[in-house]
Scaffold this motif. Structure first.
Motif, PDB file in Angstrom:
ATOM      1  N   ALA A   3       0.877  -1.262   0.127  1.00  0.00           N
ATOM      2  CA  ALA A   3      -0.036  -0.016   0.070  1.00  0.00           C
ATOM      3  C   ALA A   3       0.886   1.524  -0.038  1.00  0.00           C
ATOM      4  N   ASN A   4       0.578   2.195  -0.753  1.00  0.00           N
ATOM      5  CA  ASN A   4       0.161   3.529  -0.426  1.00  0.00           C
ATOM      6  C   ASN A   4       1.157   4.522  -0.907  1.00  0.00           C
ATOM      7  N   ASN A   7       4.250   6.299   1.853  1.00  0.00           N
ATOM      8  CA  ASN A   7       5.135   5.064   1.876  1.00  0.00           C
ATOM      9  C   ASN A   7       4.899   4.405   0.455  1.00  0.00           C
ATOM     10  N   THR A  10       4.201  -1.157   2.088  1.00  0.00           N
ATOM     11  CA  THR A  10       4.103  -1.638   3.304  1.00  0.00           C
ATOM     12  C   THR A  10       3.911  -2.946   3.292  1.00  0.00           C
ATOM     13  N   ARG A  30       7.247  -0.274   6.750  1.00  0.00           N
ATOM     14  CA  ARG A  30       6.991   0.605   5.549  1.00  0.00           C
ATOM     15  C   ARG A  30       8.276   1.188   4.928  1.00  0.00           C
ATOM     16  N   SER A 149      -8.077   0.843   2.769  1.00  0.00           N
ATOM     17  CA  SER A 149      -7.763   1.901   3.646  1.00  0.00           C
ATOM     18  C   SER A 149      -8.612   2.514   4.800  1.00  0.00           C
ATOM     19  N   GLN A 166      -3.874  11.126   7.006  1.00  0.00           N
ATOM     20  CA  GLN A 166      -3.246  10.165   6.161  1.00  0.00           C
ATOM     21  C   GLN A 166      -2.352   8.897   6.816  1.00  0.00           C
ATOM     22  N   GLU A 167      -1.813   9.176   7.910  1.00  0.00           N
ATOM     23  CA  GLU A 167      -1.205   8.209   8.676  1.00  0.00           C
ATOM     24  C   GLU A 167      -1.861   7.230   9.760  1.00  0.00           C
ATOM     25  N   HIS A 179      -0.799   1.918  12.237  1.00  0.00           N
ATOM     26  CA  HIS A 179      -0.438   2.896  11.235  1.00  0.00           C
ATOM     27  C   HIS A 179      -1.543   2.837   9.983  1.00  0.00           C
ATOM     28  N   ASP A 181      -1.110   2.811   6.896  1.00  0.00           N
ATOM     29  CA  ASP A 181      -0.614   1.929   5.782  1.00  0.00           C
ATOM     30  C   ASP A 181      -0.422   0.234   6.075  1.00  0.00           C
ATOM     31  N   ALA A 185      -2.299  -2.729   4.598  1.00  0.00           N
ATOM     32  CA  ALA A 185      -1.698  -4.036   3.902  1.00  0.00           C
ATOM     33  C   ALA A 185      -2.043  -4.964   4.678  1.00  0.00           C
TER      34      ALA A 185
END
Length: 202
Positions: A3-4, A7, A10, A30, A149, A166-167, A179, A181, A185
């Motif tokens: 993902a993303n 990053n 991940t 990540r 997500s 976002q995080e 987190h 991501d 994942a």
């Protein structure tokens, strides 16, 4: 799963329990895009200045810069793909990847992130992972990335509010926090397990 944007990739397993802050190539790791983004920003500024000149030598330098940036991005993709496939082979696991066809049409982001998204070659990274996995005998499956997500990897609850930023992922139903991501994942890994089981059912 992979993902993303902040990053590049991940890694996580469907049943992992870590905090997602590791620095090796195991669960919840990540692969940061900060270095790449900084280099790309620098290249973008140089390109802007060269384009403004519009001379033959500037155009020649512009082509050279583009080739250099493409090689740099490919090198990073190769490195990340190699780490992911090596870790999967070492642990006897398969790999699940998001099928990101059409991601540029689906995702709506602020301009700086949109530029990074368009510039970064997700397709190339997926291709590198796929052929390295095949060469290493590592199982690979592509999965639908829809809502990975926003869905909680602990309870399955899907909501936009699960992503306050976002995080961060914080489930509004069960309170699970991770987190963003790493959570995504894990969802991808779980879909990969399901997809592999269905496609290989006797």
């Amino acid at each position: 799963g992979i993902a993303n944007i902040a990053n590049i990739a991940t890694t996580a397993t469907a049943t992992a329990t870590g905090t997602g802050t590791g620095t090796g190539t195991g669960d919840g790791v990540r692969h940061s895009g900060k270095t790449l983004n900084a280099v790309r920003h620098r290249h973008r500024e140089l390109r802007r200045r060269l384009q403004a000149k519009a001379t033959k030598s500037a155009k020649r330098l512009l082509r050279k810069r583009r080739r250099k940036e493409a090689r740099f991005a490919a090198d990073i993709n190769h490195t990340i793909a190699r780490r992911i496939v090596t870790e999967a082979a070492r642990t006897g696991r398969g790999i699940a990847l998001e099928d990101l066809q059409g991601i540029r049409d689906r995702v709506r982001l602020r301009k700086p992130q949109r530029v990074t998204l368009h510039a970064w070659s997700f397709h190339q990274l997926g291709h590198f992972i796929a052929y390295k996995a095949a060469r290493a005998g590592v199982a690979l499956v592509w999965v639908d990335p829809a809502y990975t997500s926003q869905a909680c990897s602990a309870c399955g609850h899907v909501a936009k509010n699960n992503r306050p930023d976002q995080e961060t992922f914080a489930c509004t139903s069960c309170g699970f926090a991770e987190h963003a991501d790493v959570n995504a994942a894990r969802n991808i890994a779980a879909r990969g397990e399901t997809g592999w089981a269905v496609s290989h059912a006797a």
